[in-house]
Design an enzyme around this catalytic site. Structure first.
Site, PDB file in Angstrom:
ATOM      1  N   GLY A  28      50.409   8.088  25.881  1.00 32.42           N
ATOM      2  CA  GLY A  28      51.268   8.762  24.908  1.00 32.42           C
ATOM      3  C   GLY A  28      51.029  10.196  25.294  1.00 32.42           C
ATOM      4  N   GLY A  29      51.050  10.862  24.202  1.00 32.66           N
ATOM      5  CA  GLY A  29      50.832  12.482  24.132  1.00 32.66           C
ATOM      6  C   GLY A  29      49.565  12.890  25.004  1.00 32.66           C
TER       7      GLY A  29
ATOM      8  N   GLY B  65      66.552  29.501  55.282  1.00 36.70           N
ATOM      9  CA  GLY B  65      66.207  29.857  54.058  1.00 36.70           C
ATOM     10  C   GLY B  65      64.737  29.651  53.949  1.00 36.70           C
ATOM     11  CB  ALA B  66      62.736  26.727  55.520  1.00 40.60           C
TER      12      ALA B  66
HETATM   13  C1  HXC Z   1      41.252   3.671  17.043  1.00 38.05           C
HETATM   14  C2  HXC Z   1      41.143   2.236  18.888  1.00 38.05           C
HETATM   15  C3  HXC Z   1      42.382   2.853  19.507  1.00 38.05           C
HETATM   16  C4  HXC Z   1      42.926   3.829  18.798  1.00 38.05           C
HETATM   17  C5  HXC Z   1      41.668   1.171  21.022  1.00 38.05           C
HETATM   18  N1  HXC Z   1      40.801   1.167  19.757  1.00 38.05           N
HETATM   19  N2  HXC Z   1      42.514   2.076  20.757  1.00 38.05           N
HETATM   20  N3  HXC Z   1      40.865   2.517  17.781  1.00 38.05           N
HETATM   21  N4  HXC Z   1      42.479   4.050  17.712  1.00 38.05           N
HETATM   22  N5  HXC Z   1      43.973   4.562  19.359  1.00 38.05           N
HETATM   23  C6  HXC Z   1      39.777   0.401  19.659  1.00 38.05           C
HETATM   24  C7  HXC Z   1      40.123  -1.048  19.425  1.00 38.05           C
HETATM   25  O1  HXC Z   1      40.349  -1.408  18.260  1.00 38.05           O
HETATM   26  C8  HXC Z   1      38.856  -1.810  19.801  1.00 38.05           C
HETATM   27  O2  HXC Z   1      37.794  -1.780  18.653  1.00 38.05           O
HETATM   28  C9  HXC Z   1      38.274  -0.842  20.698  1.00 38.05           C
HETATM   29  O3  HXC Z   1      38.920   0.363  20.569  1.00 38.05           O
HETATM   30  C10 HXC Z   1      38.596  -1.507  22.262  1.00 38.05           C
HETATM   31  O4  HXC Z   1      39.785  -1.607  22.270  1.00 38.05           O
HETATM   32  P1  HXC Z   1      40.285  -2.898  23.165  1.00 38.05           P
HETATM   33  O5  HXC Z   1      41.833  -3.074  22.685  1.00 38.05           O
HETATM   34  O6  HXC Z   1      39.451  -4.336  22.698  1.00 38.05           O
HETATM   35  O7  HXC Z   1      40.193  -2.622  24.484  1.00 38.05           O
HETATM   36  P2  HXC Z   1      41.257  -2.969  25.928  1.00 38.05           P
HETATM   37  O8  HXC Z   1      41.431  -4.578  25.681  1.00 38.05           O
HETATM   38  O9  HXC Z   1      40.482  -2.407  27.006  1.00 38.05           O
HETATM   39  O10 HXC Z   1      42.456  -2.206  25.478  1.00 38.05           O
HETATM   40  C11 HXC Z   1      42.441  -0.747  25.654  1.00 38.05           C
HETATM   41  C12 HXC Z   1      43.983  -0.094  25.258  1.00 38.05           C
HETATM   42  C13 HXC Z   1      44.196  -0.672  23.780  1.00 38.05           C
HETATM   43  C14 HXC Z   1      44.901  -0.614  26.145  1.00 38.05           C
HETATM   44  C15 HXC Z   1      43.631   1.557  24.822  1.00 38.05           C
HETATM   45  O11 HXC Z   1      43.140  -0.704  22.929  1.00 38.05           O
HETATM   46  C16 HXC Z   1      45.483  -0.193  23.072  1.00 38.05           C
HETATM   47  O12 HXC Z   1      46.386  -0.381  23.497  1.00 38.05           O
HETATM   48  N6  HXC Z   1      45.021   0.807  21.968  1.00 38.05           N
HETATM   49  C17 HXC Z   1      46.202   1.347  21.284  1.00 38.05           C
HETATM   50  C18 HXC Z   1      46.877   2.400  22.239  1.00 38.05           C
HETATM   51  C19 HXC Z   1      47.649   3.269  21.271  1.00 38.05           C
HETATM   52  O13 HXC Z   1      48.816   2.893  20.903  1.00 38.05           O
HETATM   53  N7  HXC Z   1      47.245   4.537  21.065  1.00 38.05           N
HETATM   54  C20 HXC Z   1      47.939   5.392  20.033  1.00 38.05           C
HETATM   55  C21 HXC Z   1      48.738   6.114  21.314  1.00 38.05           C
HETATM   56  S1  HXC Z   1      49.751   7.351  20.367  1.00 38.05           S
HETATM   57  P3  HXC Z   1      36.958  -2.995  18.503  1.00 38.05           P
HETATM   58  O14 HXC Z   1      36.215  -2.585  17.043  1.00 38.05           O
HETATM   59  O15 HXC Z   1      37.702  -4.215  18.255  1.00 38.05           O
HETATM   60  O16 HXC Z   1      35.967  -2.915  19.551  1.00 38.05           O
HETATM   61  C22 HXC Z   1      48.931   8.642  20.999  1.00 38.05           C
HETATM   62  C23 HXC Z   1      49.813   9.972  20.258  1.00 38.05           C
HETATM   63  C24 HXC Z   1      48.948  11.015  20.942  1.00 38.05           C
HETATM   64  O17 HXC Z   1      48.125   8.580  21.467  1.00 38.05           O
HETATM   65  C25 HXC Z   1      50.168  12.246  20.893  1.00 38.05           C
HETATM   66  C26 HXC Z   1      49.175  13.406  21.278  1.00 38.05           C
HETATM   67  C27 HXC Z   1      50.327  14.634  21.161  1.00 38.05           C
END
Ligand code: HXC
Length: 516
Positions: free
Chosen positions: A171-172, A406-407
């Site tokens: 993401g961002g 040019g290069a």
């Molecule tokens: C809060 C989160 C989290 C998040 C993961 N966790 N991502 N908690 N906010 N964004 C937590 C999970 O709930 C889990 O908690 C623990 O972290 C480990 O995650 P798992 O899923 O068990 O790990 P894994 O299987 O290795 O997968 C990792 C992952 C997946 C691929 C990153 O967690 C995932 O897809 N997370 C969401 C990603 C996402 O969509 N983020 C937002 C993107 S938008 P527990 O308690 O169960 O251990 C964004 C915008 C930014 O980031 C913009 C900036 C300008």
């Protein structure tokens, strides 16, 4: 509470903070094939040099029962330490705490080290392994990211900024590493993309894995986003430590100079014979670099991306230099959109951080064709031209073989304020290659000839004798000296010594408008 009790309480808190999300989460992290934030910092920094900051900070989110889930440090380890004795600042996402997601508190911790690093003038290294925005915190997290992006931009060109991507970065969140000077990625466990495989499937119907979409190899070879790629985290952190040796602490300082034991006047006879007589025959420009640089050491940046140009760091008489070199082994070393982008950004890094640039030129020109033109090769080539033109660091060129069209202008020519331009005796400096030139300017004569092919060959020879050499350019001062290849190392060192106190500047302005 007694004094002893208070000290015990402190020690307990420190111990608690140090395990982040706890032993189970740490085991899980290891099972995923990843190290913890603290293990990574230990690999990165000199032994026992890490001084942690904000160890006891927690988030202040109350939604979704988050007030019941507070972990000391809140999933971010920040502080400072040394690499080879030199100060650096570091922040590392701790995936064992809420998946290393970014809360308002996490962002504030990162901003704090970035600001300190900028204030004292030291590199900042971010270690990324994060699920992105802390979902429970919503817009606070987005604001936090943006605070980091702002500092990435403000400190660009002030302190070196380096990113390690050793886990998810999606993401961002990718924009902070993208704004930094160098990205280091590890294979298999790290990936960077704006939208993950599921959304890709929905929107474009493509089936792709995270690794295929944004793994280290993809970003090393296809997108050019990452600069260095490793098989494991240990090598990655060693890689960052090596790079730090070549760059200064900030834009007001020079890169560290090391004691050089490689003789300054080392002559390499092989250099006289290394480049093939046949101008169309490829060779490996790396062999040239290896024979010239101190101890044959060269840290190549973006080695797998646009390999028709090489960029990287080496040393001459112990002093760090940025190398830009056409690579005849790939596409005859032609310039195209990707290679121009690659070199332009590197030239700007070197210029921002007072690192002299040495250009090794063997370039047949810019790549023709619709693919390149539609892709905007004009604007990308202009970036390289712009970068060389505005650079005020010492700039030296060695024309090894071809310097066409040019290069030739773009690759640090005299008119772009190239300080010293050397040419090897077999080099050809002209508007274009003898064949193309002869076909254009003698076309009528060739057509009218009894044997057009023979006539063309004759004209090619005539053109080659007249123009395809370095002496026309040397007679006009566009080349400062034609040198025997074997003494190139000595010549470069002498020229760099002469330029050591070079001062040059650009007209006062807010900033230029590089053709992006
Ligand atoms: C809060 C989160 C989290 C998040 C993961 N966790 N991502 N908690 N906010 N964004 C937590 C999970 O709930 C889990 O908690 C623990 O972290 C480990 O995650 P798992 O899923 O068990 O790990 P894994 O299987 O290795 O997968 C990792 C992952 C997946 C691929 C990153 O967690 C995932 O897809 N997370 C969401 C990603 C996402 O969509 N983020 C937002 C993107 S938008 P527990 O308690 O169960 O251990 C964004 C915008 C930014 O980031 C913009 C900036 C300008």
């Amino acid at each position: 509470m007694s004094r002893e009790r208070k000290i015990l309480e402190l020690k307990e808190k420190i111990d608690k903070a140090r395990v982040g999300g706890g032993d189970v989460a740490i085991d899980k992290q290891h099972q995923r094939g990843k190290l913890t934030a603290r293990e990574r910092i230990d690999l990165l920094l000199d032994k026992s040099s890490f001084e942690e900051m904000d160890m006891f900070r927690t988030h202040d989110c109350t939604d979704f029962d988050m007030n019941k889930k507070k972990i000391l440090g809140d999933g971010m380890v920040t502080g400072y330490g040394t690499i080879h004795g030199r100060l650096v600042f570091v922040y590392a996402f701790d995936f064992t705490v809420f998946g290393g997601s970014l809360s308002k508190t996490v962002a504030e911790k990162v901003v704090k080290v970035m600001e300190k690093a900028a204030k004292v003038g030291a590199p900042v290294i971010g270690i990324n392994d994060s699920g992105g925005a802390r979902i429970q915190e919503g817009v606070d997290s987005l604001a936090g990211y943006t605070e980091i992006f702002l500092r990435n931009v403000l400190y660009s060109g002030v302190i070196p900024q380096i990113s390690a991507v050793v886990g998810p970065c999606a993401g961002g969140a990718v924009y902070s590493p993208a704004l930094t000077d160098f990205i280091f990625m590890v294979r298999k466990t790290a990936y960077m993309f704006l939208t993950g495989p599921k959304i890709v499937k929905t929107v474009t119907h493509e089936d792709v894995t995270a690794e295929e979409l944004g793994g280290a190899d993809v970003h090393a070879s296809k997108s050019g986003i990452t600069h260095f790629t490793y098989d494991d985290e240990q090598s990655l952190f060693e890689g960052i430590r090596s790079l730090i040796n070549y760059i200064p602490q900030n834009n007001m300082e020079e890169a560290p100079v090391i004691v050089n034991e490689d003789p300054v006047d080392r002559i390499d006879e092989d250099l006289n014979y290394l480049v093939p007589d046949n101008v169309n025959k490829p060779y490996d420009m790396k062999d040239v670099l290896m024979r010239i640089l101190d101890n044959s050491e060269f840290i190549e940046v973006q080695a797998l991306y646009a390999p028709n140009i090489m960029i990287g760091f080496g040393r001459l008489n112990g002093k760090s230099i940025g190398v830009v070199a056409n690579q005849p082994k790939y596409l005859a070393g032609v310039l195209d959109s990707n290679s121009s982008n690659k070199a332009a950004r590197f030239v700007r890094f070197c210029d921002a951080f007072n690192i002299p640039i040495v250009t090794f030129e063997d370039v047949p020109g810019f790549m023709p064709g619709t693919v390149q033109e539609f892709n905007g090769v004009i604007k990308h080539g202009a970036k390289m031209l712009y970068a060389y033109a505005e650079a005020t660091v010492p700039k030296i060129t060695v024309i090894i073989r071809k310097g066409y069209g040019g290069a030739f202008c773009v690759m640090n020519s005299k008119q772009l304020r190239g300080d010293i331009i050397y040419a090897w005796p077999a080099s050809e400096i002209a508007v274009m290659g003898p064949q193309g030139a002869s076909e254009i300017i003698f076309s009528k004569e060739i057509k009218a000839a009894k044997n057009p092919q023979e006539k063309l060959q004759g004209k090619i020879e005539e053109y080659r004798d007249k123009f395809a050499n370095p002496y026309v350019a040397a007679s006009k001062g566009y080349v400062d000296e034609v040198i025997e290849p074997k003494i190139t190392r000595y010549k470069l060192i002498k020229a760099l010594e002469m330029l050591a106190n070079k001062r040059d500047d650009n007209p006062p302005k807010k900033h230029g408008n590089i053709p992006l």
